[in-house]
Design an enzyme around this catalytic site. Structure first.
Site, mmCIF file in Angstrom:
data_model
loop_
_atom_site.group_PDB
_atom_site.id
_atom_site.type_symbol
_atom_site.label_atom_id
_atom_site.label_comp_id
_atom_site.label_asym_id
_atom_site.label_seq_id
_atom_site.Cartn_x
_atom_site.Cartn_y
_atom_site.Cartn_z
ATOM 1 N N ASN A 70 -1.353 -69.342 -21.896
ATOM 2 C CA ASN A 70 -2.645 -68.742 -22.296
ATOM 3 C C ASN A 70 -2.616 -68.016 -23.648
ATOM 4 O OD1 ASN A 70 -1.126 -66.685 -21.158
ATOM 5 N ND2 ASN A 70 -2.872 -65.708 -20.178
ATOM 6 N N GLU A 115 6.447 -59.911 -16.509
ATOM 7 C CA GLU A 115 5.007 -59.694 -16.719
ATOM 8 C C GLU A 115 4.287 -60.794 -15.958
ATOM 9 O OE1 GLU A 115 3.757 -57.210 -18.169
ATOM 10 O OE2 GLU A 115 5.035 -56.543 -19.809
ATOM 11 N N CYS A 166 -4.304 -62.585 -18.659
ATOM 12 C CA CYS A 166 -3.710 -61.807 -17.560
ATOM 13 C C CYS A 166 -4.510 -60.542 -17.313
ATOM 14 C CB CYS A 166 -2.261 -61.484 -17.872
ATOM 15 S SG CYS A 166 -2.054 -60.669 -19.462
ATOM 16 N N GLU A 183 -6.032 -63.542 -7.945
ATOM 17 C CA GLU A 183 -6.273 -63.761 -9.373
ATOM 18 C C GLU A 183 -6.970 -65.108 -9.509
ATOM 19 O OE1 GLU A 183 -3.085 -65.114 -11.939
ATOM 20 O OE2 GLU A 183 -3.572 -63.560 -13.393
HETATM 21 P P1 NAD Z 1 3.412 -70.208 -14.665
HETATM 22 O O1 NAD Z 1 4.104 -69.184 -13.846
HETATM 23 O O2 NAD Z 1 3.028 -71.484 -14.016
HETATM 24 O O3 NAD Z 1 4.334 -70.636 -15.907
HETATM 25 C C1 NAD Z 1 4.813 -69.665 -16.829
HETATM 26 C C2 NAD Z 1 6.108 -70.182 -17.428
HETATM 27 O O4 NAD Z 1 7.126 -70.170 -16.419
HETATM 28 C C3 NAD Z 1 6.045 -71.617 -17.928
HETATM 29 O O5 NAD Z 1 6.814 -71.724 -19.102
HETATM 30 C C4 NAD Z 1 6.681 -72.398 -16.793
HETATM 31 O O6 NAD Z 1 7.242 -73.625 -17.186
HETATM 32 C C5 NAD Z 1 7.746 -71.442 -16.333
HETATM 33 N N1 NAD Z 1 8.176 -71.591 -14.941
HETATM 34 C C6 NAD Z 1 7.419 -71.936 -13.876
HETATM 35 N N2 NAD Z 1 8.171 -71.916 -12.750
HETATM 36 C C7 NAD Z 1 9.412 -71.518 -13.132
HETATM 37 C C8 NAD Z 1 10.631 -71.292 -12.424
HETATM 38 N N3 NAD Z 1 10.715 -71.464 -11.111
HETATM 39 N N4 NAD Z 1 11.704 -70.894 -13.127
HETATM 40 C C9 NAD Z 1 11.655 -70.705 -14.471
HETATM 41 N N5 NAD Z 1 10.526 -70.913 -15.192
HETATM 42 C C10 NAD Z 1 9.423 -71.305 -14.524
HETATM 43 O O7 NAD Z 1 2.170 -69.492 -15.353
HETATM 44 P P2 NAD Z 1 0.995 -70.145 -16.220
HETATM 45 O O8 NAD Z 1 0.099 -70.901 -15.304
HETATM 46 O O9 NAD Z 1 1.552 -70.823 -17.419
HETATM 47 O O10 NAD Z 1 0.259 -68.813 -16.756
HETATM 48 C C11 NAD Z 1 -0.682 -68.128 -16.022
HETATM 49 C C12 NAD Z 1 -0.120 -66.915 -15.337
HETATM 50 O O11 NAD Z 1 0.531 -66.067 -16.285
HETATM 51 C C13 NAD Z 1 -1.196 -66.051 -14.709
HETATM 52 O O12 NAD Z 1 -0.798 -65.655 -13.427
HETATM 53 C C14 NAD Z 1 -1.296 -64.849 -15.643
HETATM 54 O O13 NAD Z 1 -1.792 -63.676 -15.050
HETATM 55 C C15 NAD Z 1 0.119 -64.708 -16.068
HETATM 56 N N6 NAD Z 1 0.205 -63.926 -17.308
HETATM 57 C C16 NAD Z 1 0.654 -62.625 -17.240
HETATM 58 C C17 NAD Z 1 0.715 -61.837 -18.398
HETATM 59 C C18 NAD Z 1 1.191 -60.396 -18.357
HETATM 60 O O14 NAD Z 1 1.461 -59.835 -19.422
HETATM 61 N N7 NAD Z 1 1.312 -59.766 -17.200
HETATM 62 C C19 NAD Z 1 0.306 -62.387 -19.621
HETATM 63 C C20 NAD Z 1 -0.151 -63.709 -19.637
HETATM 64 C C21 NAD Z 1 -0.193 -64.465 -18.478
#
Ligand code: NAD
Length: 500
Positions: free
Chosen positions: A159, A254, A288, A385
């Site tokens: 995002n 995060e 997020c 969420e």
């Molecule tokens: P996601 O968890 O699907 O993926 C995030 C990253 O993690 C990707 O690079 C993905 O390939 C990797 N990943 C996924 N599973 C993994 C595993 N088992 N081991 C290691 N890496 C893994 O998230 P998304 O759909 O890309 O993003 C949306 C989410 O991110 C939402 O829940 C949002 O709230 C959160 N987010 C949080 C913040 C914050 O600062 N708290 C900021 C931005 C987004």
């Protein structure tokens, strides 16, 4: 017509940025789909284990060179990276919009916002490198010296890829570490293009290793990576935290948010409705810190909902490369997940005020109309969420009820309140159980103030001096001016022996 950026994206398809250069991965390739028109923009590769090993070895080498430089030299190098990010922001911006859909203005902004955190850490990191304590033994120099952790794995979502990888990398580099970025599958090409800004750094100091969850896991569990900074969903965060814990690697987590947005009668209702529109629909609700649940005082409820619906329905939805306010959702999977949430909310009795469907005029693409629902605070849609263009609004009687609902959540990233009552502002700041509270100023951040959440949203902080500390370890150092026998040493005097 193909733009130069589209051609570059094709060229970088299936590449990694390893050891200071772009190179084709031998791993399996997957298509990246433009969510605005469903065309293929390129491919990302699943880095192989051998490629991961090479990247980790390069990082180790580069980190040694980086830490051997003076703090001033590192600061200058980070400023140079920031300059390049700004110079390239239109290029990386176009690429990001083509990969995940957000309006170009927002994609272009990311380059500059990431640069800002590089400038901040360039200076903060050379300000101090530990502290000298009042000595416990007279005449000695007793201190804590700060050292880098080694190689930091930075796993980021789709995002805000440049902003979030920027926050993590700037702090980690400032602290003296090497960084390996594992981008989201959806935005791998933008992260590879973004690496142009890092070319002046020692080769291998910052690398991009693409792939899915398995590649992320390999990097996290690798014996020669030393810390993990993760931003993404709770489920992935838990998997990352668990594998990092096997080797006691420090983790910055995060994860998801479901921020409350409270509106009280003393607020300027029109401004609050405009702020709410921005907080709910920025980046198609894929933030997020998106406002995910609205609690509005009963005296102004109808007025607020009408204004919010007016502003929401006036948003221009379409390709992020045209004159729009809101692009598509990032992928078909995300759109279908979001549609199920809306269907379920309506089945549970939510009342549709505006939106609630894919727009008819856009044809192809993963678009959805900005949607406003009237709900009750107990409904399921207020407890997870939704991460899409939705503003569900519930009625509350007073500030205490609003705060109780805001705290009734397993997540704890941010919360908003609109009020002109000072007592209500203080109450919200003191009582809401989140890492961030915004009073009349939704969704803003500041490089100098730590950002992060509580509960299942995660642990640790990005930005501020706290963000730097995430990537440093302390070493206790004691120096005596010369070697002298210590009265605490052997032999112990007989007078100190147990006497019965
Ligand atoms: P996601 O968890 O699907 O993926 C995030 C990253 O993690 C990707 O690079 C993905 O390939 C990797 N990943 C996924 N599973 C993994 C595993 N088992 N081991 C290691 N890496 C893994 O998230 P998304 O759909 O890309 O993003 C949306 C989410 O991110 C939402 O829940 C949002 O709230 C959160 N987010 C949080 C913040 C914050 O600062 N708290 C900021 C931005 C987004």
């Amino acid at each position: 017509m193909t733009t130069p950026v589209q051609s570059e994206m094709k060229l970088l398809s299936g590449n990694l940025f390893l050891g200071g250069e772009w190179m084709a991965s031998a791993g399996q390739r997957h298509k990246i789909i433009n969510p605005a028109d469903e065309t293929v923009v390129g491919e990302y590769a699943d880095a192989t284990e051998a490629e991961i090993d090479r990247a980790v070895a390069k990082a180790k080498q580069a980190q040694g060179i980086w830490w051997a430089m003076s703090a001033l030299e590192r600061a200058n190098a980070l400023h140079q990276v920031a300059d390049q990010m700004i110079a390239n922001s239109a290029i990386t911006g176009e690429s990001l919009t083509r990969e995940m859909g957000k309006p170009f203005r927002e994609s272009n902004w990311e380059g500059g916002a990431a640069a800002s955190s590089f400038r901040y850490y360039a200076e903060l990191a050379r300000h101090e490198n530990g502290r000298i304590a009042g000595p416990a033994i007279a005449g000695q120099l007793q201190m804590v010296v700060k050292e880098p952790l080694g190689t930091v794995v930075s796993i980021v979502p789709y995002n805000f890829p440049m902003l979030l990888a920027g926050w993590q990398s700037a702090a980690a580099l400032g602290a003296g570490n090497a960084v390996i970025i594992k981008p989201s599958e959806l935005t791998s090409l933008t992260m590879l293009l973004w690496m142009k800004a890092f070319q002046s750094l020692p080769e291998g100091l910052v690398q991009v290793i693409t792939g899915g969850a398995a590649v992320g896991q390999n990097l996290v569990s690798h014996q020669d990576t030393h810390a993990v900074a993760f931003t993404g969903s709770v489920k992935a965060a838990q998997a990352v935290a668990m594998s990092a814990s096997t080797r006691f690697k420090p983790t910055l987590i995060e994860a998801s948010g479901n921020d409350a947005f409270i509106v009280m009668p003393s607020a300027d209702i029109d401004t609050a409705a405009r702020g709410a529109t921005f907080a709910a629909f920025l980046n198609c609700g894929q933030v997020c810190t998106s406002a995910e649940r609205f609690y509005v005082h009963e005296d102004i409820y109808e007025d607020f909902v009408a204004k919010l619906a007016k502003y929401a329905s006036s948003l221009r939805v379409g390709s992020g490369l045209s004159k729009v306010d809101m692009g598509p959702m990032a992928s078909q999977r995300e759109l279908e997940r979001f549609e199920r949430i809306i269907t379920h909310a309506l089945e549970q009795g939510a009342e549709l005020v505006t939106g609630g469907k894919r727009p008819s005029q856009t044809g192809k693409g993963f678009f959805y109309e900005p949607t406003v629902l009237k709900v009750t605070a107990e409904m399921e849609v207020m407890h997870g969420e939704c991460f899409g263009p939705l503003a569900p609004v519930a009625k509350i009687k007073d500030i205490d009820e609003a705060i109780a609902h805001a705290n009734d959540s397993e997540l704890g990233l941010g919360a908003n309140i609109y009020t002109n009552d000072l007592e209500e502002s203080f109450k919200a700041v003191n009582e809401i159980e989140t890492g961030i509270v915004w009073v009349n100023t939704p969704l803003n951040d500041n490089d100098a103030i730590p950002f992060g959440g509580r509960k299942f949203t995660g642990s640790g902080r990005e930005l501020g001096s706290e963000g730097l500390e995430q990537f440093r370890r302390s070493k206790m150092v004691m120096i005596a001016p010369q070697a002298e026998a210590d009265p605490e040493w052997f032999p112990y005097p007989d007078s100190d022996a147990f006497n019965f």
